[in-house]
Design a protein around this motif. Structure first.
Motif, short mmCIF file in Angstrom:
data_model
loop_
_atom_site.label_atom_id
_atom_site.label_comp_id
_atom_site.label_asym_id
_atom_site.label_seq_id
_atom_site.Cartn_x
_atom_site.Cartn_y
_atom_site.Cartn_z
N UNK A 107 0.84 -1.21 0.00
CA UNK A 107 0.00 0.00 0.00
C UNK A 107 0.87 1.26 0.00
N UNK A 108 1.96 1.24 0.75
CA UNK A 108 2.88 2.37 0.74
C UNK A 108 3.35 2.65 -0.69
N UNK A 109 3.81 1.59 -1.36
CA UNK A 109 4.36 1.77 -2.71
C UNK A 109 3.29 2.24 -3.69
N UNK B 112 -0.93 6.24 4.95
CA UNK B 112 -0.48 7.51 5.54
C UNK B 112 0.86 7.91 4.95
N UNK B 113 1.79 6.98 4.98
CA UNK B 113 3.16 7.31 4.63
C UNK B 113 3.37 7.43 3.13
N UNK B 114 2.63 6.63 2.34
CA UNK B 114 2.82 6.66 0.90
C UNK B 114 2.62 8.04 0.28
N UNK B 115 1.42 8.63 0.42
CA UNK B 115 1.20 9.96 -0.16
C UNK B 115 2.07 11.04 0.48
N UNK C 271 9.81 1.52 -6.66
CA UNK C 271 10.32 0.23 -7.14
C UNK C 271 11.05 -0.51 -6.02
N UNK C 272 11.88 0.21 -5.27
CA UNK C 272 12.59 -0.42 -4.17
C UNK C 272 11.65 -0.96 -3.11
N UNK C 273 10.59 -0.21 -2.83
CA UNK C 273 9.65 -0.66 -1.80
C UNK C 273 8.90 -1.91 -2.22
N UNK C 274 8.69 -2.08 -3.51
CA UNK C 274 8.00 -3.26 -4.00
C UNK C 274 8.83 -4.55 -3.85
N UNK C 275 10.11 -4.39 -3.59
CA UNK C 275 10.95 -5.57 -3.37
C UNK C 275 10.76 -6.16 -1.97
N UNK C 276 10.27 -5.36 -1.03
CA UNK C 276 10.09 -5.81 0.35
C UNK C 276 9.10 -6.97 0.45
N UNK C 277 7.90 -6.91 -0.18
CA UNK C 277 6.97 -8.04 -0.09
C UNK C 277 7.54 -9.35 -0.63
N UNK C 278 8.40 -9.26 -1.64
CA UNK C 278 9.01 -10.48 -2.18
C UNK C 278 9.82 -11.18 -1.10
N UNK C 279 10.61 -10.41 -0.36
CA UNK C 279 11.41 -10.99 0.73
C UNK C 279 10.51 -11.57 1.82
#
Length: 419
Positions: free
Chosen positions: A32-34, A169-172, A192-200
């Motif tokens: 959601x942040x990303x 909250x943090x995303x926007x 793009x970097x934040x989207x790597x977190x769910x993969x891990x």
């Protein structure tokens, strides 16, 4: 499912004592942040390219069309497949879309492109994101029920929604700040970097069982089963419809760039805070509800919360004060938090295990897609009626929907959320 003992349903931290559920919360936050940061950046970029409020509505339309078309099929696939694997594929696809949007904001790449070409290319990638989202919603909803026991669904739904709101909250807010500090291009790289977190995180969750029961149904019969269940379970239907119409008519998020720029005159920094205010309010509500869950007359409280949400939108529309506008959005988020918790708890408690993907897809058609349809409605109404009158109109429509639901839905008035 994790086999750790529950600490009791009165423990506000009961569900997050399950290790895999903690990773699930991080996934919810990161996604959601990303995505909210990405949309804040896209909306800012597109409006400054086109200077047209309808172009903001087209962003929402570009995502909602594939989400609606694919929703029932996605739910069918999610019910039949292992949920972690589905989510992993979705996260990798989101990363590819994010890279595409990053390249579209790179001046060296788009040099010589017209503003219209950049806008249409952005809409195309948002369209692909809508396809991905049609699978993410039901797989996320289903996975929650596989990580905690049934008696903790209400508590888990509260924490899941809270992590979602923290990301919201943090995303926007971070998006607005990053545009202010680094510009649109490098801000998109953070997405793009934040989207790597769910993969891990998904690598730390074990594959889950599949509860789908093959009844010899055709694909179309299976798709229709979710719709039939929702139609026959009136409290589920009414909760979805109430939230859908409230968001469809009452939301003003797609127009915040216009309010920030031309009405309140607060620029990108103020835009970030306005974008984050509803999620901040919702987050505050959800933390309170984790300690003091809704027990008495949750249906009446849900109706009252959505009614108050409509009033907040009217106040926001006519306000000329930045502080008053920010406050109206904050309170609207606090009231929306009640709606989210009640609706998610209804779905978790009332939906059979073998139909969770399909029912979640129907919910996504009703509720999730209403955000983007609402964005399109807001942009179109603003084009026809003007920005302020369109938001006032939407708020009034929300009040009408609540009154109608109260009159025609005894199931909502008598709602009980006991497991």
């Amino acid at each position: 499912m994790a086999n750790e003992p529950s600490q009791g349903t009165n423990d506000p931290y009961a569900s997050i004592r399950y290790p895999e559920f903690k990773f699930f919360l991080i996934i919810r936050f990161a996604v959601v942040f990303a995505l909210t940061m990405q949309f804040a950046i896209i909306e800012w970029r597109i409006y400054h390219l086109t200077n047209d409020p309808l172009s903001l509505g087209l962003i929402g339309l570009a995502e909602v069309v594939p989400a609606l078309i694919m929703a029932l099929f996605a739910g069918h696939i999610v019910d039949k497949r292992e949920k972690r694997g589905v989510m992993m594929k979705c996260m990798l696809a989101y990363i590819v879309v994010g890279i595409g949007l990053f390249l579209l904001t790179w001046d060296r790449i788009v040099a010589g492109f017209s503003a219209q070409s950049i806008a249409y290319s952005t809409y195309a990638l948002v369209f692909v994101g809508g396809i991905i989202r049609s699978f993410v919603g039901p797989s996320t909803f289903t996975m929650l029920s596989l990580l905690v026991p049934r008696e903790l669904y209400k508590n888990a739904a509260t924490w899941s929604s809270s992590s979602w709101q923290v990301g919201g909250v943090m995303g926007p807010a971070i998006g607005g700040l990053c545009i202010y500090w680094f510009g649109v291009h490098w801000s998109m790289l953070l997405v793009v970097g934040m989207m790597c977190v769910p993969v891990w995180c998904l690598l730390n969750i074990q594959p889950k069982p599949i509860y789908y029961k093959d009844k010899g149904e055709s694909v179309f019969q299976s798709l229709g089963a979710g719709l039939k269940f929702v139609w026959n379970t009136k409290v589920v239907l009414n909760a979805m419809a109430l939230d859908m119409f409230a968001v469809l008519f009452g939301g003003s998020k797609a127009l915040l760039a216009i309010f920030a720029t031309t009405i309140l005159g607060v620029g990108s920094l103020g835009y970030g805070f306005l974008s984050a205010a509803p999620a901040v309010g919702s987050l505050l509500t959800m933390f309170v509800l984790a300690y003091r869950p809704l027990v008495k007359k949750p249906g009446i409280k849900l109706l009252a919360a959505v009614f108050g949400f409509g009033l907040c939108m009217i106040v926001f529309a006519i306000s000329k004060s930045y502080i008053l506008s920010l406050t109206a959005l904050l309170v609207s988020g606090m009231l929306d938090g009640i709606s989210v918790i009640v609706r998610q708890t209804i779905l978790q408690l009332k939906t059979p295990d073998d139909m969770r993907g399909r029912v979640a897809s129907v919910s996504q058609m009703f509720v999730g897609s209403s955000n983007e349809l609402g964005a399109f409605e807001s942009g179109l109404a603003a084009k026809i009626m003007g920005v302020v009158p369109s938001v006032v109109f939407g708020g009034c429509m929300t009040l009408g929907v609540v009154i109608t639901t109260y009159i025609i839905s005894p199931a909502m008035r008598k709602l009980d959320l006991k497991p």
